[in-house]
Scaffold this motif. Structure first.
Motif, mmCIF file in Angstrom:
data_model
loop_
_atom_site.group_PDB
_atom_site.id
_atom_site.type_symbol
_atom_site.label_atom_id
_atom_site.label_comp_id
_atom_site.label_asym_id
_atom_site.label_seq_id
_atom_site.Cartn_x
_atom_site.Cartn_y
_atom_site.Cartn_z
ATOM 1 N N ILE A 181 0.853 -1.192 0.000
ATOM 2 C CA ILE A 181 0.000 0.000 0.000
ATOM 3 C C ILE A 181 0.885 1.236 0.000
ATOM 4 O O ILE A 181 1.873 1.301 0.739
ATOM 5 N N ARG A 182 0.526 2.201 -0.829
ATOM 6 C CA ARG A 182 1.350 3.423 -0.914
ATOM 7 C C ARG A 182 1.104 4.343 0.281
ATOM 8 O O ARG A 182 -0.041 4.524 0.689
ATOM 9 N N PRO A 183 2.175 4.943 0.801
ATOM 10 C CA PRO A 183 2.000 5.888 1.918
ATOM 11 C C PRO A 183 1.686 7.287 1.386
ATOM 12 O O PRO A 183 2.484 8.218 1.529
ATOM 13 N N LEU B 227 -5.407 5.658 5.217
ATOM 14 C CA LEU B 227 -6.058 4.460 4.683
ATOM 15 C C LEU B 227 -7.568 4.616 4.771
ATOM 16 O O LEU B 227 -8.085 5.252 5.681
ATOM 17 N N HIS B 228 -8.251 4.020 3.817
ATOM 18 C CA HIS B 228 -9.702 4.177 3.753
ATOM 19 C C HIS B 228 -10.384 2.814 3.646
ATOM 20 O O HIS B 228 -9.706 1.780 3.583
ATOM 21 N N LEU B 229 -11.695 2.841 3.578
ATOM 22 C CA LEU B 229 -12.454 1.587 3.533
ATOM 23 C C LEU B 229 -12.103 0.723 2.335
ATOM 24 O O LEU B 229 -12.154 -0.491 2.414
ATOM 25 N N VAL C 132 -5.382 -7.890 -3.578
ATOM 26 C CA VAL C 132 -5.529 -6.490 -4.029
ATOM 27 C C VAL C 132 -6.986 -6.223 -4.388
ATOM 28 O O VAL C 132 -7.768 -7.154 -4.554
ATOM 29 N N GLY C 133 -7.308 -4.947 -4.535
ATOM 30 C CA GLY C 133 -8.639 -4.543 -4.993
ATOM 31 C C GLY C 133 -8.722 -4.597 -6.516
ATOM 32 O O GLY C 133 -7.728 -4.836 -7.217
ATOM 33 N N LYS C 134 -9.940 -4.369 -7.005
ATOM 34 C CA LYS C 134 -10.218 -4.519 -8.432
ATOM 35 C C LYS C 134 -9.373 -3.594 -9.309
ATOM 36 O O LYS C 134 -9.021 -3.937 -10.435
ATOM 37 N N ASP C 135 -9.032 -2.409 -8.775
ATOM 38 C CA ASP C 135 -8.262 -1.452 -9.572
ATOM 39 C C ASP C 135 -6.885 -1.992 -9.961
ATOM 40 O O ASP C 135 -6.230 -1.427 -10.836
ATOM 41 N N GLN C 136 -6.458 -3.092 -9.331
ATOM 42 C CA GLN C 136 -5.115 -3.612 -9.605
ATOM 43 C C GLN C 136 -5.112 -4.781 -10.586
ATOM 44 O O GLN C 136 -4.056 -5.336 -10.888
ATOM 45 N N LYS D 94 -14.279 -3.550 -5.363
ATOM 46 C CA LYS D 94 -14.088 -2.102 -5.565
ATOM 47 C C LYS D 94 -15.056 -1.386 -4.630
ATOM 48 O O LYS D 94 -16.277 -1.528 -4.778
ATOM 49 N N VAL D 95 -14.519 -0.658 -3.664
ATOM 50 C CA VAL D 95 -15.389 0.092 -2.760
ATOM 51 C C VAL D 95 -15.644 1.459 -3.401
ATOM 52 O O VAL D 95 -14.714 2.242 -3.615
ATOM 53 N N PRO D 96 -16.919 1.740 -3.742
ATOM 54 C CA PRO D 96 -17.228 2.978 -4.464
ATOM 55 C C PRO D 96 -17.141 4.195 -3.551
ATOM 56 O O PRO D 96 -17.292 4.079 -2.335
ATOM 57 N N GLY E 103 -16.574 6.957 -9.203
ATOM 58 C CA GLY E 103 -15.282 6.285 -9.027
ATOM 59 C C GLY E 103 -15.158 5.576 -7.691
ATOM 60 O O GLY E 103 -16.149 5.298 -7.014
ATOM 61 N N LYS E 104 -13.899 5.321 -7.313
ATOM 62 C CA LYS E 104 -13.653 4.524 -6.104
ATOM 63 C C LYS E 104 -13.182 5.411 -4.962
ATOM 64 O O LYS E 104 -12.700 6.522 -5.188
ATOM 65 N N MET E 105 -13.319 4.907 -3.739
ATOM 66 C CA MET E 105 -12.698 5.608 -2.622
ATOM 67 C C MET E 105 -11.193 5.575 -2.839
ATOM 68 O O MET E 105 -10.653 4.593 -3.335
ATOM 69 N N SER E 106 -10.528 6.664 -2.451
ATOM 70 C CA SER E 106 -9.111 6.755 -2.756
ATOM 71 C C SER E 106 -8.404 7.621 -1.718
ATOM 72 O O SER E 106 -9.017 8.504 -1.129
ATOM 73 N N LYS E 107 -7.101 7.335 -1.520
ATOM 74 C CA LYS E 107 -6.363 8.087 -0.500
ATOM 75 C C LYS E 107 -6.238 9.558 -0.837
ATOM 76 O O LYS E 107 -6.379 10.416 0.006
ATOM 77 N N SER E 108 -5.919 9.828 -2.108
ATOM 78 C CA SER E 108 -5.562 11.208 -2.391
ATOM 79 C C SER E 108 -6.593 11.987 -3.208
ATOM 80 O O SER E 108 -6.471 13.184 -3.361
HETATM 81 P P1 ADP Z 1 -5.074 4.359 -3.219
HETATM 82 O O1 ADP Z 1 -5.664 4.116 -4.565
HETATM 83 O O2 ADP Z 1 -6.118 4.670 -2.197
HETATM 84 O O3 ADP Z 1 -3.894 5.272 -3.172
HETATM 85 P P2 ADP Z 1 -3.189 2.131 -3.209
HETATM 86 O O4 ADP Z 1 -2.909 2.384 -4.650
HETATM 87 O O5 ADP Z 1 -2.102 2.333 -2.225
HETATM 88 O O6 ADP Z 1 -4.502 2.926 -2.741
HETATM 89 O O7 ADP Z 1 -3.741 0.653 -3.068
HETATM 90 C C1 ADP Z 1 -3.580 -0.152 -1.927
HETATM 91 C C2 ADP Z 1 -4.525 -1.337 -2.004
HETATM 92 O O8 ADP Z 1 -5.866 -0.916 -1.753
HETATM 93 C C3 ADP Z 1 -4.558 -2.021 -3.369
HETATM 94 O O9 ADP Z 1 -4.657 -3.417 -3.173
HETATM 95 C C4 ADP Z 1 -5.800 -1.479 -4.021
HETATM 96 O O10 ADP Z 1 -6.348 -2.390 -4.957
HETATM 97 C C5 ADP Z 1 -6.708 -1.344 -2.817
HETATM 98 N N1 ADP Z 1 -7.738 -0.311 -3.048
HETATM 99 C C6 ADP Z 1 -7.537 1.039 -3.168
HETATM 100 N N2 ADP Z 1 -8.707 1.680 -3.328
HETATM 101 C C7 ADP Z 1 -9.682 0.705 -3.316
HETATM 102 C C8 ADP Z 1 -11.123 0.724 -3.400
HETATM 103 N N3 ADP Z 1 -11.799 1.857 -3.495
HETATM 104 N N4 ADP Z 1 -11.772 -0.468 -3.354
HETATM 105 C C9 ADP Z 1 -11.104 -1.643 -3.198
HETATM 106 N N5 ADP Z 1 -9.759 -1.727 -3.095
HETATM 107 C C10 ADP Z 1 -9.054 -0.570 -3.146
#
Ligand code: ADP
Length: 334
Positions: A12-14, A18-20, A148-152, A188-190, A196-201
């Motif tokens: 996971i990137r710092p 961190l989110h849901l 990993v999540g779906k985005d990967q 994928k947590v919306p 789009g998806k929940m995201s750190k940044s």
């Molecule tokens: P972010 O996109 O929040 O910066 P990272 O790229 O660090 O997160 O991803 C860390 C992990 O969290 C990965 O396995 C990624 O697939 C998962 N992840 C990130 N956002 C979501 C999401 N909204 N739903 C499901 N998994 C996610």
């Protein structure tokens, strides 16, 4: 004799809190896998440099990711929990893999195209070769499963291609890594605004962070988009309503979910009530993690020990792999 455990790797990137999505896409499975697999989980600090070149917040963020992972139940005695930059072998493997990755396929990667749109003034080569570095992280431990999540998903497909090319050219050194969610679809947590998806940044007000306090969680959930309710019985849910149900499925009991499903199908649903219930269930879920993470984050000595112990385990595995790699490539002249 002990059966050799199968290998798992993820990171996971710092780049923030961190989110849901991180929890349900990744960390929950890290915790579930730690008993039965040999696990390597890292804070991907080098990856964060592709999008966050300013490193003022890096140390805080690294500590945060470590603390939050541990607060979610990850046990640094059971897994290797380490920082990417502490394992120099990663950079060497990244270099070799770069010779096997083609410009065309890298440019076509969805995440690369997204990042080009988001940061047109900083389209650096690291951004382009992100999937190559990610492959190096995974196969450095010859890992097979990658929670990993779906985005990967696309990145993992690329990792398999790079591995196939390496094995074809230099001999079978690596297993082909696969994205893992216990045989289920990747998650994928919306985001709460349905875009789009929940995201750190990005999208911070539409993302629920594991560090959000109770009131902020309530405010964010109550702002989620709804409408006046279905006009016909058993109709299809619009995307943004589907998302609220999806979030509920993550944290609420099946009785609660069934009640609101029935209300929706009978056209008696009150979205205000549904969001209130969801907010309370989210608070119940997030608050204990937040409290534990706060306590761990303040203990820098403990975090240093965790990082050292993790790096030691990861280095051992990395060194063994790199001996095989150099030998296979033919970098052995005496
Ligand atoms: P972010 O996109 O929040 O910066 P990272 O790229 O660090 O997160 O991803 C860390 C992990 O969290 C990965 O396995 C990624 O697939 C998962 N992840 C990130 N956002 C979501 C999401 N909204 N739903 C499901 N998994 C996610």
């Amino acid at each position: 004799m002990n059966k050799k455990k199968e290998l798992v790797m993820s990171g996971i990137r710092p780049t923030g809190f961190l989110h849901l999505g991180n929890y349900f896409g990744a960390v929950r499975n890290y915790v579930r896998m730690q008993e039965e697999y040999e696990c390597y989980f890292m804070v991907a600090d080098l990856h964060s440099l592709t999008t966050h070149p300013d490193t003022k917040e890096l140390k805080t963020n690294v500590h945060r990711v470590l603390s939050e992972n541990i607060a979610c139940g990850l046990d640094p005695d059971k897994v290797a929990l380490y920082c990417q930059s502490h394992i120099y072998e990663t950079s060497e493997l990244y270099l070799y893999l770069n010779m096997l990755a083609y410009q065309g396929e890298l440019e076509k990667t969805t995440t690369f195209k997204d990042k080009v749109r988001q940061q047109p003034d900083n389209v650096n080569a690291g951004l382009l070769t992100y999937p190559v570095l990610q492959t190096a992280d995974i196969i450095l431990h010859r890992a097979k499963y990658v929670p990993v999540g779906k985005d990967q998903e696309q990145h993992l497909e690329m990792a398999r291609n790079f591995v196939k090319r390496f094995n074809y050219r230099y001999g079978e050194v690596f297993p082909e890594p696969i994205a893992f969610n216990f045989g289920e679809e990747l998650i994928k947590v919306p985001s709460l605004d349905g875009a789009g998806k929940m995201s750190k940044s990005e999208n911070q007000y539409a993302t629920l962070y594991l560090s959000d306090d109770d009131d902020l969680i309530r405010k964010k959930v109550m702002k989620a988009k709804t409408d006046s309710g279905p006009a016909e019985k058993n109709s299809q849910k619009p995307d943004y309503i589907e998302n609220i149900f999806l979030l509920m499925k993550l944290v609420s009991t099946s009785d609660t979910i069934n009640k609101f499903e029935d209300d929706f199908n009978n056209c008696t649903i009150r979205y205000g009530d549904m969001k209130k219930q969801l907010a309370e269930d989210m608070v119940q879920f997030i608050a204990p993690i937040r409290q534990k993470a706060d306590a761990i984050r303040n203990d820098e000595k403990y975090l240093k020990e965790v990082m050292e112990k993790g790096a030691e385990k990861a280095r051992k595995s990395a060194r063994a792999t790199m001996e095989l790699v150099r030998e296979a490539i033919g970098l052995n002249y005496y």
